[in-house]
Design a protein around this motif. Structure first.
Motif, PDB file in Angstrom:
ATOM      1  N   MET A   1       0.882  -1.205   0.160  1.00  0.00           N
ATOM      2  CA  MET A   1      -0.215   0.013  -0.042  1.00  0.00           C
ATOM      3  C   MET A   1       0.959   1.282   0.152  1.00  0.00           C
ATOM      4  O   MET A   1       1.765   1.311   0.836  1.00  0.00           O
ATOM      5  CB  MET A   1      -0.838  -0.149   1.328  1.00  0.00           C
ATOM      6  CG  MET A   1      -1.818   1.224   1.182  1.00  0.00           C
ATOM      7  SD  MET A   1      -2.961   1.205   2.625  1.00  0.00           S
ATOM      8  CE  MET A   1      -3.795  -0.387   2.529  1.00  0.00           C
ATOM      9  N   THR A   2       0.503   2.029  -0.935  1.00  0.00           N
ATOM     10  CA  THR A   2       1.550   3.348  -0.916  1.00  0.00           C
ATOM     11  C   THR A   2       0.841   4.315   0.114  1.00  0.00           C
ATOM     12  O   THR A   2      -0.015   4.208   0.913  1.00  0.00           O
ATOM     13  CB  THR A   2       1.246   4.245  -2.365  1.00  0.00           C
ATOM     14  OG1 THR A   2       0.130   4.451  -2.482  1.00  0.00           O
ATOM     15  CG2 THR A   2       1.679   2.898  -3.466  1.00  0.00           C
ATOM     16  N   ILE A   3       1.983   5.286   0.129  1.00  0.00           N
ATOM     17  CA  ILE A   3       1.636   6.364   1.248  1.00  0.00           C
ATOM     18  C   ILE A   3       0.372   7.013   0.969  1.00  0.00           C
ATOM     19  O   ILE A   3      -0.415   7.517   1.579  1.00  0.00           O
ATOM     20  CB  ILE A   3       2.891   7.345   1.455  1.00  0.00           C
ATOM     21  CG1 ILE A   3       4.127   6.612   1.693  1.00  0.00           C
ATOM     22  CG2 ILE A   3       2.675   8.534   2.199  1.00  0.00           C
ATOM     23  CD1 ILE A   3       5.208   7.102   1.857  1.00  0.00           C
ATOM     24  N   ALA A   4       0.202   7.487  -0.204  1.00  0.00           N
ATOM     25  CA  ALA A   4      -0.833   8.201  -0.850  1.00  0.00           C
ATOM     26  C   ALA A   4      -2.100   7.530  -0.726  1.00  0.00           C
ATOM     27  O   ALA A   4      -3.269   8.059  -0.125  1.00  0.00           O
ATOM     28  CB  ALA A   4      -0.741   8.733  -2.259  1.00  0.00           C
ATOM     29  N   THR A   5      -2.259   6.228  -0.750  1.00  0.00           N
ATOM     30  CA  THR A   5      -3.443   5.585  -0.564  1.00  0.00           C
ATOM     31  C   THR A   5      -3.704   5.370   1.049  1.00  0.00           C
ATOM     32  O   THR A   5      -5.081   5.436   1.506  1.00  0.00           O
ATOM     33  CB  THR A   5      -3.250   4.023  -0.950  1.00  0.00           C
ATOM     34  OG1 THR A   5      -2.791   3.987  -2.342  1.00  0.00           O
ATOM     35  CG2 THR A   5      -4.448   3.142  -0.647  1.00  0.00           C
ATOM     36  N   LEU A   6      -2.572   5.170   1.733  1.00  0.00           N
ATOM     37  CA  LEU A   6      -2.999   5.126   3.356  1.00  0.00           C
ATOM     38  C   LEU A   6      -3.570   6.637   3.506  1.00  0.00           C
ATOM     39  O   LEU A   6      -4.470   6.720   4.498  1.00  0.00           O
ATOM     40  CB  LEU A   6      -1.510   4.924   4.020  1.00  0.00           C
ATOM     41  CG  LEU A   6      -1.698   4.985   5.336  1.00  0.00           C
ATOM     42  CD1 LEU A   6      -2.690   3.757   5.821  1.00  0.00           C
ATOM     43  CD2 LEU A   6      -0.281   4.605   5.922  1.00  0.00           C
ATOM     44  N   VAL A   7      -3.034   7.850   3.144  1.00  0.00           N
ATOM     45  CA  VAL A   7      -3.489   9.037   3.332  1.00  0.00           C
ATOM     46  C   VAL A   7      -5.028   8.954   3.051  1.00  0.00           C
ATOM     47  O   VAL A   7      -5.588   9.712   3.800  1.00  0.00           O
ATOM     48  CB  VAL A   7      -2.434  10.171   2.727  1.00  0.00           C
ATOM     49  CG1 VAL A   7      -3.232  11.590   2.877  1.00  0.00           C
ATOM     50  CG2 VAL A   7      -1.369  10.058   3.422  1.00  0.00           C
ATOM     51  N   ALA A   8      -5.467   8.696   1.870  1.00  0.00           N
ATOM     52  CA  ALA A   8      -6.548   8.846   1.346  1.00  0.00           C
ATOM     53  C   ALA A   8      -7.798   8.044   2.381  1.00  0.00           C
ATOM     54  O   ALA A   8      -8.644   8.525   2.634  1.00  0.00           O
ATOM     55  CB  ALA A   8      -6.689   8.410  -0.044  1.00  0.00           C
ATOM     56  N   GLY A  65       3.639  16.073  -2.190  1.00  0.00           N
ATOM     57  CA  GLY A  65       3.834  14.734  -2.416  1.00  0.00           C
ATOM     58  C   GLY A  65       4.207  13.868  -1.362  1.00  0.00           C
ATOM     59  O   GLY A  65       4.948  14.485  -0.453  1.00  0.00           O
ATOM     60  N   PRO A  66       3.264  12.722  -1.048  1.00  0.00           N
ATOM     61  CA  PRO A  66       3.722  12.125   0.069  1.00  0.00           C
ATOM     62  C   PRO A  66       5.030  11.618   0.428  1.00  0.00           C
ATOM     63  O   PRO A  66       5.615  11.624   1.446  1.00  0.00           O
ATOM     64  CB  PRO A  66       2.690  10.751   0.208  1.00  0.00           C
ATOM     65  CG  PRO A  66       1.746  11.434  -0.967  1.00  0.00           C
ATOM     66  CD  PRO A  66       2.339  12.136  -1.756  1.00  0.00           C
TER      67      PRO A  66
END
Length: 91
Positions: A1-8, A65-66
């Motif tokens: 899981m990417t950082i952007a997905t985790l933030v979302a 950018g994450p």
């Protein structure tokens, strides 16, 4: 899981926990803010101050950018730099 997905995911569930709105509306507003595309389906107008701040922070994270944000906050500041020294013959 990417950082952007985790933030979302985190911001979407934070919006759902603090507001009475549909999951689709909260997810759309969050992904739109993270991608900084400027689209809305009217969910931002329903948010209180906490929800608007969550969207603002999400926009900032999406703009910077994450990975850049994680590197900027996680990199140690004290980096030892050494310059090479030599004697040059001139003339």
């Amino acid at each position: 899981m990417t950082i952007a997905t985790l933030v979302a995911i985190l911001v979407t569930f934070a919006l759902l926990a603090s507001h009475d709105m549909a999951f689709e509306k909260a997810a759309f507003e969050t992904v739109s803010a993270l991608a900084t595309v400027g689209l809305s389906i009217g969910g931002t107008a329903e948010l209180n101050a906490l929800g608007k701040w969550l969207i603002i922070v999400t926009m900032f994270i999406g703009r910077v950018g994450p990975i850049s944000l994680a590197l900027a906050l996680g990199t140690p500041r004290s980096v030892h730099v050494s310059f090479p020294e030599t004697k040059l013959m001139v003339g």
